[in-house]
Design an enzyme around this catalytic site. Structure first.
Site, PDB file in Angstrom:
ATOM      1  N   GLU A 336       1.156  -9.225  12.339  1.00  0.00           N
ATOM      2  CA  GLU A 336       1.332  -9.290  10.881  1.00  0.00           C
ATOM      3  C   GLU A 336       2.793  -9.481  10.472  1.00  0.00           C
ATOM      4  O   GLU A 336       3.248  -8.862   9.503  1.00  0.00           O
ATOM      5  CB  GLU A 336       0.788  -8.009  10.227  1.00  0.00           C
ATOM      6  CG  GLU A 336      -0.674  -7.763  10.505  1.00  0.00           C
ATOM      7  CD  GLU A 336      -1.160  -6.399  10.033  1.00  0.00           C
ATOM      8  OE1 GLU A 336      -2.301  -6.334   9.565  1.00  0.00           O
ATOM      9  OE2 GLU A 336      -0.423  -5.401  10.144  1.00  0.00           O
TER      10      GLU A 336
HETATM   11  C1  TNX Z   1      -3.964  -3.691  10.772  1.00  0.00           C
HETATM   12  S1  TNX Z   1      -4.442  -5.432  12.979  1.00  0.00           S
HETATM   13  C2  TNX Z   1      -2.836  -3.365  11.466  1.00  0.00           C
HETATM   14  C3  TNX Z   1      -2.182  -2.086  11.183  1.00  0.00           C
HETATM   15  C4  TNX Z   1      -2.913  -1.280  10.157  1.00  0.00           C
HETATM   16  C5  TNX Z   1      -4.401  -1.449  10.351  1.00  0.00           C
HETATM   17  C6  TNX Z   1      -5.236  -0.616   9.431  1.00  0.00           C
HETATM   18  C7  TNX Z   1      -3.010  -4.835  13.366  1.00  0.00           C
HETATM   19  C8  TNX Z   1      -2.516  -5.165  14.681  1.00  0.00           C
HETATM   20  N1  TNX Z   1      -2.316  -4.085  12.499  1.00  0.00           N
HETATM   21  O1  TNX Z   1      -0.850  -2.293  10.792  1.00  0.00           O
HETATM   22  O2  TNX Z   1      -2.556   0.046  10.309  1.00  0.00           O
HETATM   23  O3  TNX Z   1      -4.718  -2.786  10.155  1.00  0.00           O
HETATM   24  O4  TNX Z   1      -6.588  -0.741   9.723  1.00  0.00           O
END
Ligand code: TNX
Length: 524
Positions: A336
């Site tokens: 992200e």
């Molecule tokens: C996605 S998918 C994230 C996290 C969040 C989570 C909450 C991914 C690798 N990262 O930063 O905590 O969703 O469900």
């Protein structure tokens, strides 16, 4: 310990008097099925043959006979069995004719490095493996052959019958993991150790700790001390923060090792870095510290890709973390990074991955790192919903192994149903059956069985504050993910699994685990 013949005779007589359960060949849960059987174990073993005439009775004269090299597991087993039985269960080099649980190391090509063979007969239990890891996993099976009261912390006055039969077992995948996000909310070392004990019983062998995110930095880094002392102060919603000193962290790693669990530390970058960038102004391109944040937005932060200081920082952190890590992997996040331009992302990954190698570690990271064509030793951790992902498929084709954590099946922070008081729902609502209902080998196109490192169940903690919260989200789904990672696909069957799972509940009660009583399972 010296034992009189009278004590021995008494033990043998009471063994003979033991009532034998009905048929062990009946399906678990079927009328006439025994209370416990080698066929009930979670995760399901490769093969198990019940023999109700071979039940073994644990008594005050039972000994643990530990071959050379098995002492650590023998001591652990003794620690498991003593509180509830109150028996001495001495660890001895030879059974010397006493009823025993014998631990042996050997060279059995069928069972690999984590497999074991367990034989329960009337005159004793024999557990064999090629390694201490295999013995430890065998002990987890043995535990489940005893009454659930074995997990009570105080002496229970009752008989202790180990269900008879034979098990031959080994894992489908090398890695069965759990992740705990200690960044969004901080968990004390004892809480992490509690979770380690809870997951170890399902043969989970890896604990991934998400040690830094926008809302907090949780590991002491001596060369950048304010990361922990300042960046560690915050947590989601203004809740109290915290951090592990390096000594505390080493202690957690050692505790995990005593449960045959390898810790993988994660520092998420180049995004998810607000805690670091609010602590050290020089980590921002404009040289100004950003304000700390305790909300749960994702994707807004990015390290300054063009600044040499960024890579000094990364190298210092990686060097210190590598020195704290006996395991082969460092997790460098990489998910992200929405505010890092794609070209910068690749630049960053190509500079940072060699730093990890320089300190003797292999890279693991969220699957976005696959775009950077990492070395084949790197393990991208897949978190999306399955189907097509050309970057991940290409990495698999180049030889990388992929760790499977699909958010819509394996994320333990997803709610069970709309009423679940904790958790999120952006990926899915995940009832117990859903969490069990997937196959790593058919999840991502182009990533088949042989390209899979294993599975991991991540627990993000935006809404999770206490150990009870952890337990409620992890149980009963974590055992399902562990079973997907350990058990042969041929054992996969929801109708059978839900009956086996129901039999775990009294163990959770005895252990004080606060679990979700899913209506999909007859808990009795
Ligand atoms: C996605 S998918 C994230 C996290 C969040 C989570 C909450 C991914 C690798 N990262 O930063 O905590 O969703 O469900």
């Amino acid at each position: 310990m010296r034992l009189s013949r009278a004590v021995l005779t008494a033990a043998v007589v009471s063994l003979t008097a033991a009532g034998l359960p009905a048929s062990a060949s009946a399906a678990p849960g079927a009328p006439g099925a025994p209370e416990r059987s080698v066929t009930d174990i979670v995760p399901a073993p490769v093969s198990a043959k019940a023999d109700p005439r071979a039940d073994f009775r644990l008594t005050p004269v039972t000994v643990i006979a530990a071959d050379r090299g098995t002492g650590q597991v023998a001591d652990y087993l003794r620690g498991l069995l003593r509180p509830a039985t109150g028996y001495p269960l001495p660890v001895v080099p030879h059974a010397a004719g006493l009823p025993s649980i014998s631990l042996k190391l050997g060279h059995d090509p069928r069972i690999g490095t984590e497999g074991y063979e367990l034989k329960v007969a009337r005159d004793g239990v024999t557990l064999k493996a090629n390694t201490a890891d295999g013995l430890f996993e065998g002990v987890q099976s043995l535990r489940q052959l005893l009454p659930s009261a074995i997990d009570a912390r105080r002496v229970q006055h009752r008989t202790w019958t180990v269900a008879g039969g034979t098990i031959l077992d080994y894992p489908r995948f090398a890695e069965r993991g759990a992740m705990l996000d200690v960044a969004r909310h901080f968990f004390e070392p004892d809480q992490v150790k509690l979770y380690i004990d809870q997951i170890a019983q399902y043969k989970v062998n890896t604990l991934h700790l998400h040690l830094a995110d926008d809302q907090g930095w949780r590991i002491e880094i001596k060369s950048w001390p304010k990361l922990a002392t300042v960046g560690g102060k915050t947590a989601v919603d203004g809740d109290p923060g915290g951090y592990y000193t390096q000594a505390q962290y080493r202690d957690i790693v050692a505790y995990a090792a005593s449960r045959h669990i390898t810790v993988i530390p994660e520092i998420d970058m180049p995004g998810h870095t607000n805690a670091a960038q609010s602590t050290y102004a020089e980590l921002n391109c404009d040289g100004k510290a950003v304000p700390p944040r305790t909300d749960t937005e994702v994707g807004y932060s990015s390290l300054c890709i063009s600044s040499p200081i960024t890579y000094r920082f990364v190298e210092d952190v990686v060097r210190e973390l590598a020195a704290l890590t006996p395991g082969p992997y460092l997790h460098i996040g990489g998910d992200e990074a929405h505010s890092t331009p794609p070209a910068d992302y690749l630049t960053f990954e190509r500079k940072v991955q060699p730093i990890v190698a320089k300190y003797g570690k292999k890279v693991t990271g969220w699957h976005e790192i696959a775009k950077s064509v990492p070395p084949v030793s790197a393990v991208p951790q897949y978190w999306d919903f399955g189907g097509d992902n050309p970057d991940v498929a290409a990495a698999a084709a180049r030889g990388n192994k992929i760790l499977m954590s699909p958010a819509n099946y394996a994320y333990l922070d997803m709610k069970y149903n709309p009423q679940t008081p904790l958790g999120q729902d952006w990926a899915a609502l995940i009832e117990v059956r859903d969490g069990y209902g997937w196959d790593p080998a058919t999840l991502v196109n182009g990533v088949g069985e042989s390209r899979i490192a294993g599975v991991e169940a991540p627990l993000w903690t935006e809404t999770i504050r206490t150990s009870n919260d952890i337990e409620y989200m992890a149980f009963p789904r974590l055992p399902g993910i562990a079973e997907i990672g350990w058990s042969p696909r041929s054992t996969h069957n929801w109708d059978a699994y839900r009956l086996r799972l129901a039999k775990q509940a009294p163990r959770w009660v005895a252990q004080g685990i606060d679990f979700y009583r899913s209506p999909q399972v007859d808990w009795k």
